[in-house]
Design a protein around this motif. Sequence first.
Motif, PDB file in Angstrom:
ATOM      1  N   LEU A 149      80.654  60.843  27.176  1.00  0.00           N
ATOM      2  CA  LEU A 149      81.518  60.088  27.899  1.00  0.00           C
ATOM      3  C   LEU A 149      81.930  58.775  26.947  1.00  0.00           C
ATOM      4  O   LEU A 149      80.706  58.232  26.268  1.00  0.00           O
ATOM      5  CB  LEU A 149      80.731  58.857  28.964  1.00  0.00           C
ATOM      6  CG  LEU A 149      80.984  58.930  29.686  1.00  0.00           C
ATOM      7  CD1 LEU A 149      83.331  59.689  30.428  1.00  0.00           C
ATOM      8  CD2 LEU A 149      80.786  57.996  31.543  1.00  0.00           C
TER       9      LEU A 149
ATOM     10  N   ILE B 138      88.441  56.349  30.591  1.00  0.00           N
ATOM     11  CA  ILE B 138      87.593  56.669  30.712  1.00  0.00           C
ATOM     12  C   ILE B 138      88.259  58.360  29.651  1.00  0.00           C
ATOM     13  O   ILE B 138      89.101  58.938  30.470  1.00  0.00           O
ATOM     14  CB  ILE B 138      87.087  57.229  31.469  1.00  0.00           C
ATOM     15  CG1 ILE B 138      86.667  55.589  32.909  1.00  0.00           C
ATOM     16  CG2 ILE B 138      85.588  57.775  31.833  1.00  0.00           C
ATOM     17  CD1 ILE B 138      85.803  55.901  33.930  1.00  0.00           C
ATOM     18  N   GLN B 139      87.236  58.355  28.379  1.00  0.00           N
ATOM     19  CA  GLN B 139      87.812  59.510  27.516  1.00  0.00           C
ATOM     20  C   GLN B 139      89.567  59.250  27.581  1.00  0.00           C
ATOM     21  O   GLN B 139      89.713  58.348  26.895  1.00  0.00           O
ATOM     22  CB  GLN B 139      87.414  60.872  28.595  1.00  0.00           C
ATOM     23  CG  GLN B 139      86.533  61.499  28.673  1.00  0.00           C
ATOM     24  CD  GLN B 139      85.533  61.396  27.667  1.00  0.00           C
ATOM     25  OE1 GLN B 139      85.086  60.403  26.825  1.00  0.00           O
ATOM     26  NE2 GLN B 139      84.856  62.348  27.042  1.00  0.00           N
TER      27      GLN B 139
ATOM     28  N   THR C 173      92.346  53.870  33.397  1.00  0.00           N
ATOM     29  CA  THR C 173      91.523  53.613  35.115  1.00  0.00           C
ATOM     30  C   THR C 173      91.462  52.098  34.837  1.00  0.00           C
ATOM     31  O   THR C 173      91.752  51.320  33.871  1.00  0.00           O
ATOM     32  CB  THR C 173      89.991  53.981  34.502  1.00  0.00           C
ATOM     33  OG1 THR C 173      90.046  55.140  34.142  1.00  0.00           O
ATOM     34  CG2 THR C 173      89.684  53.553  36.082  1.00  0.00           C
TER      35      THR C 173
ATOM     36  N   LYS D  74      84.644  54.952  39.603  1.00  0.00           N
ATOM     37  CA  LYS D  74      85.039  56.333  39.072  1.00  0.00           C
ATOM     38  C   LYS D  74      83.579  56.843  37.724  1.00  0.00           C
ATOM     39  O   LYS D  74      83.031  57.686  37.926  1.00  0.00           O
ATOM     40  CB  LYS D  74      86.048  56.331  38.091  1.00  0.00           C
ATOM     41  CG  LYS D  74      87.020  56.236  39.012  1.00  0.00           C
ATOM     42  CD  LYS D  74      88.224  56.459  38.225  1.00  0.00           C
ATOM     43  CE  LYS D  74      89.835  56.133  39.098  1.00  0.00           C
ATOM     44  NZ  LYS D  74      90.759  56.364  37.780  1.00  0.00           N
ATOM     45  N   LEU D  75      82.928  56.006  37.740  1.00  0.00           N
ATOM     46  CA  LEU D  75      81.534  55.665  36.791  1.00  0.00           C
ATOM     47  C   LEU D  75      80.742  56.190  37.930  1.00  0.00           C
ATOM     48  O   LEU D  75      79.901  57.083  37.022  1.00  0.00           O
ATOM     49  CB  LEU D  75      81.326  54.219  36.106  1.00  0.00           C
ATOM     50  CG  LEU D  75      82.417  54.240  34.725  1.00  0.00           C
ATOM     51  CD1 LEU D  75      82.001  52.945  33.949  1.00  0.00           C
ATOM     52  CD2 LEU D  75      82.327  55.036  33.453  1.00  0.00           C
TER      53      LEU D  75
ATOM     54  N   ILE E 117      81.167  59.508  37.842  1.00  0.00           N
ATOM     55  CA  ILE E 117      80.811  60.518  36.547  1.00  0.00           C
ATOM     56  C   ILE E 117      78.908  61.186  36.230  1.00  0.00           C
ATOM     57  O   ILE E 117      78.873  61.877  36.021  1.00  0.00           O
ATOM     58  CB  ILE E 117      82.060  60.080  35.794  1.00  0.00           C
ATOM     59  CG1 ILE E 117      83.446  60.084  36.123  1.00  0.00           C
ATOM     60  CG2 ILE E 117      81.411  60.643  34.512  1.00  0.00           C
ATOM     61  CD1 ILE E 117      83.970  59.499  34.663  1.00  0.00           C
TER      62      ILE E 117
ATOM     63  N   GLU F 159      77.796  62.996  38.498  1.00  0.00           N
ATOM     64  CA  GLU F 159      77.362  64.837  37.965  1.00  0.00           C
ATOM     65  C   GLU F 159      76.935  65.131  36.613  1.00  0.00           C
ATOM     66  O   GLU F 159      77.150  66.559  35.405  1.00  0.00           O
ATOM     67  CB  GLU F 159      79.175  65.026  37.511  1.00  0.00           C
ATOM     68  CG  GLU F 159      79.567  65.203  39.041  1.00  0.00           C
ATOM     69  CD  GLU F 159      81.115  65.901  38.998  1.00  0.00           C
ATOM     70  OE1 GLU F 159      81.479  65.496  38.405  1.00  0.00           O
ATOM     71  OE2 GLU F 159      81.956  65.364  40.168  1.00  0.00           O
ATOM     72  N   ARG F 160      76.641  63.801  36.330  1.00  0.00           N
ATOM     73  CA  ARG F 160      76.106  63.918  34.662  1.00  0.00           C
ATOM     74  C   ARG F 160      74.659  63.823  34.167  1.00  0.00           C
ATOM     75  O   ARG F 160      74.011  63.095  35.192  1.00  0.00           O
ATOM     76  CB  ARG F 160      76.821  62.852  33.489  1.00  0.00           C
ATOM     77  CG  ARG F 160      78.033  62.996  33.051  1.00  0.00           C
ATOM     78  CD  ARG F 160      78.662  62.049  32.271  1.00  0.00           C
ATOM     79  NE  ARG F 160      78.005  62.369  30.911  1.00  0.00           N
ATOM     80  CZ  ARG F 160      78.495  62.515  30.287  1.00  0.00           C
ATOM     81  NH1 ARG F 160      79.982  63.306  30.556  1.00  0.00           N
ATOM     82  NH2 ARG F 160      77.913  63.261  28.657  1.00  0.00           N
TER      83      ARG F 160
END
Length: 159
Positions: free
Chosen positions: A75, A87-88, A92, A100-101, A104, A107-108
Amino acid sequence: MGAGVIQKETGGKRRRRRGTRARPMAEINVTPFVDVMLVLLIIFMVAAPLMTVGVPVELPKTAAGALPSDAEEPLTVTIAADGRVLIQTTETDIAELVTKLQAIASERASTRVYLRADGAVAYEQVVQVMGALNAGGFSDIGLVTDTGGPDLNADLAGN
């Protein structure tokens, strides 16, 4: 690329008699399949290095070595010279960065994140984004730099 037909040959002539049927070929020709796979392999080998994050940032230069890489795609959070946070490759808003973080991070498997910041960005903004990364669930923050910067050990030895 399909099944072929084997015909009976009679006495050197290539005529089919009435009533005789052609037998289907029992062998599969894999040569076209192998050719296509080799072409796809070459395409992916050439295209894979080009699939990196493409936000233009003038990274600061250091003498530090590279970090070891992970199995999953890393990431990357980028701070552009004009202050935009990405982000990527998705821009944002700084107010929405922590939420948002957190989404993310849930899910990681890894808590590693790479922070890229333009050299012209104020240190205060870099530290604020690092705080947002930590609050978002990413405790392993790697700062991305370019190599070829001044070797401070050599400079200290000369003094």
